[in-house]
Design an enzyme around this catalytic site. Structure first.
Site, short mmCIF file in Angstrom:
data_model
loop_
_atom_site.label_atom_id
_atom_site.label_comp_id
_atom_site.label_asym_id
_atom_site.label_seq_id
_atom_site.Cartn_x
_atom_site.Cartn_y
_atom_site.Cartn_z
N ASN A 116 0.82 -1.20 0.00
CA ASN A 116 0.00 0.00 0.00
C ASN A 116 0.87 1.28 0.00
O ASN A 116 2.04 1.22 -0.37
CB ASN A 116 -1.07 -0.01 1.09
N ARG A 117 0.27 2.40 0.41
CA ARG A 117 0.88 3.70 0.07
C ARG A 117 1.76 4.31 1.16
O ARG A 117 1.48 4.12 2.35
CB ARG A 117 -0.26 4.69 -0.26
N HIS A 142 2.92 0.07 -3.15
CA HIS A 142 3.33 -1.32 -3.30
C HIS A 142 4.81 -1.52 -3.65
O HIS A 142 5.16 -2.34 -4.49
CB HIS A 142 2.48 -2.01 -4.37
N HIS A 216 -1.24 -10.16 -2.67
CA HIS A 216 -2.27 -9.38 -3.36
C HIS A 216 -3.18 -10.28 -4.23
O HIS A 216 -3.45 -9.95 -5.38
CB HIS A 216 -1.60 -8.30 -4.20
N TYR A 218 -6.41 -11.78 -5.85
CA TYR A 218 -7.76 -11.32 -6.20
C TYR A 218 -8.65 -12.56 -6.21
O TYR A 218 -8.51 -13.42 -7.08
CB TYR A 218 -7.77 -10.72 -7.61
N ASP A 286 -11.90 0.35 -1.00
CA ASP A 286 -10.44 0.32 -1.10
C ASP A 286 -9.95 0.95 0.19
O ASP A 286 -9.60 2.13 0.23
CB ASP A 286 -9.97 1.10 -2.34
N GLN A 323 -6.66 -4.77 4.11
CA GLN A 323 -7.17 -3.86 3.08
C GLN A 323 -8.24 -4.60 2.28
O GLN A 323 -7.97 -5.65 1.70
CB GLN A 323 -6.03 -3.44 2.13
N GLU A 351 -6.07 -7.90 1.72
CA GLU A 351 -4.62 -7.81 1.88
C GLU A 351 -4.31 -7.55 3.35
O GLU A 351 -4.49 -6.43 3.83
CB GLU A 351 -4.07 -6.68 1.01
C1 BGC Z 1 -4.77 -0.61 -3.30
C2 BGC Z 1 -5.56 -0.06 -4.46
C3 BGC Z 1 -4.88 -0.43 -5.74
C4 BGC Z 1 -4.76 -1.95 -5.79
C5 BGC Z 1 -4.05 -2.42 -7.03
C6 BGC Z 1 -4.70 -2.08 -3.44
O1 BGC Z 1 -3.90 -2.59 -2.40
O2 BGC Z 1 -5.32 -0.24 -2.06
O3 BGC Z 1 -5.71 1.34 -4.35
O4 BGC Z 1 -5.59 0.04 -6.85
O5 BGC Z 1 -4.06 -2.40 -4.66
O6 BGC Z 1 -2.84 -1.80 -7.15
#
Ligand code: BGC
Length: 386
Positions: A116-117, A142, A216, A218, A286, A323, A351
């Protein structure tokens, strides 16, 4: 019951004959389908420079399968039975390297060094400021340009009595993506005979650094490419979440979910409240949740169920946060396995992680790792069907 009998007989090394299984209801469990958990190694593909990417296929005694590749230590496939025993691949991904080298929204990958950020790509540690690649609006996301999802890991198969595993390791050099310290990371994927996929993370460093690893994947419990997950029913063991600004950086506040569309303490269809004003700006979920209970101990974070296939998944974790991301940026343009286009809301991610931008929020659990310490986290995904 039947499964534990099978395991016992296999462990004792007995030859099982068809006579042990009555015809009819249990005919699907004929002896030739029963086996010990195994790990197979094969070639998945190559990088443009010729580097071979390995594929590790973990198969449990029931025939459920998890596949992991050495590129990004990525989970590429996960075959799990429905209520009738019919297996489907429940994670999005690609069936070749071209896919992973193209537009890949981190499908199944290990994300690091910082999942994340980090706001504006800046953080200060022990008085020194570090500047990371800004790759998501004004922020670093990431792990930067070439995060752990895009590097080649070393794999080592591990066969156990009732589980198949692969240990993936990676040495991240001091200064990689501008993060300090030589970091040695190990991520072990284990598929048990009970259809549990465990992911264990460990790491050490030779200089103080920050670290936030996650997977990550899906998920679509109906099967990858089978429409959206908006009717999946989700429970989150979280009383609080971390609200964010317009660039998805936490404000620093820990806010109660009560009275908001973020509240999943009662199992609720993911798509039920998508029109809520608090979801408008982002177009869905998100957001990071604060998992109830004590971080550092495995506890239930989430349970998701697909009402049609009956498949459900519990997420247990030692991490303080999770997340919830519902594949808002997919739009049908990314074509995954078998060339199938993945639609918006075609999957959900859970996540498990430390909170986003923790290095800039002293009130959040620390993500600092120092020499002499061992980073250690675990997340278990437990599948069942009814
Ligand atoms: C983030 C999203 C992002 C996604 C794919 C997630 O962990 O919170 O904002 O778009 O990952 O990169």
């Amino acid at each position: 019951m039947k499964r534990s009998l099978v395991a016992t007989l296999l462990a004792a090394g007995l030859l099982i004959t068809g006579a042990l299984w009555p015809a009819g209801a249990h005919a699907a469990k004929k002896p030739k389908d029963i086996r010990r958990a195994t790990v197979q190694v094969s070639e998945f593909g190559h990088l443009p420079d010729g580097t071979t990417i390995n594929l590790y296929t973990l198969t449990n005694a029931k025939g459920s399968v998890a596949k992991v590749i050495s590129y990004g230590a990525t989970l590429t496939e996960l075959w799990i039975p429905n209520y009738a025993g019919r297996k489907r691949d429940v994670v999005l991904g690609f069936d070749n390297m071209e896919g992973y080298l193209g537009t890949d929204p981190y499908f199944g990958a290990i994300v690091g060094r910082y999942g994340n950020r980090i706001a504006k790509g800046l953080f200060t540690l022990d008085g020194k400021q570090y500047s990371l690649a800004v790759n998501n609006g004004p922020n670093s996301l990431h792990g930067g340009i070439k995060g752990f999802d895009k590097v080649v890991w070393q794999g080592q198969p591990v066969e156990g009595a009732h589980a198949a595993a692969v240990k993936m390791t990676y040495h991240s050099a001091d200064g990689e993506e501008n993060y300090p310290g030589n970091l040695d990371v190990a991520v072990t994927y284990t598929l048990t005979d009970d259809d549990e996929l465990k992911i264990q993370y460990s790491a050490t460093t030779d200089k103080a650094t920050v670290l936030n690893l996650t997977n990550h994947s899906y998920f679509n419990l109906a099967g990858a490419g089978e429409g959206t997950i908006l009717d999946h029913v989700l429970f989150l063991n979280a009383d609080d979440y971390t609200p964010v600004d317009a660039t998805l950086i936490p404000t620093g506040e820990i806010a109660p979910v009560a009275g908001t569309a973020f509240d999943f303490r009662k199992p609720t269809a993911i798509g039920k409240r998508l029109d809520a004003p608090e979801l408008k700006a982002v177009g869905g979920y998100d957001i990071n949740y604060v998992v109830n209970g004590e971080a550092g101990k495995l506890r239930l974070a989430a349970r998701a169920e697909d009402p049609n296939s009956g498949r459900s998944m519990e997420v247990w974790t030692t991490q303080p946060g999770v997340q919830l991301y519902i594949a808002i940026s997919l739009d049908g343009s990314v074509k995954g396995k078998h060339g199938i286009a993945y639609p918006k809301y075609g999957a959900f991610c859970l996540e498990t992680q430390h909170y986003p931008d923790s290095p800039n929020h002293p009130n959040f659990p620390s993500t600092v790792l120092r020499p002499g310490q061992t980073y250690s986290e675990e997340t278990d995904y437990k599948f069942s069907a009814k």
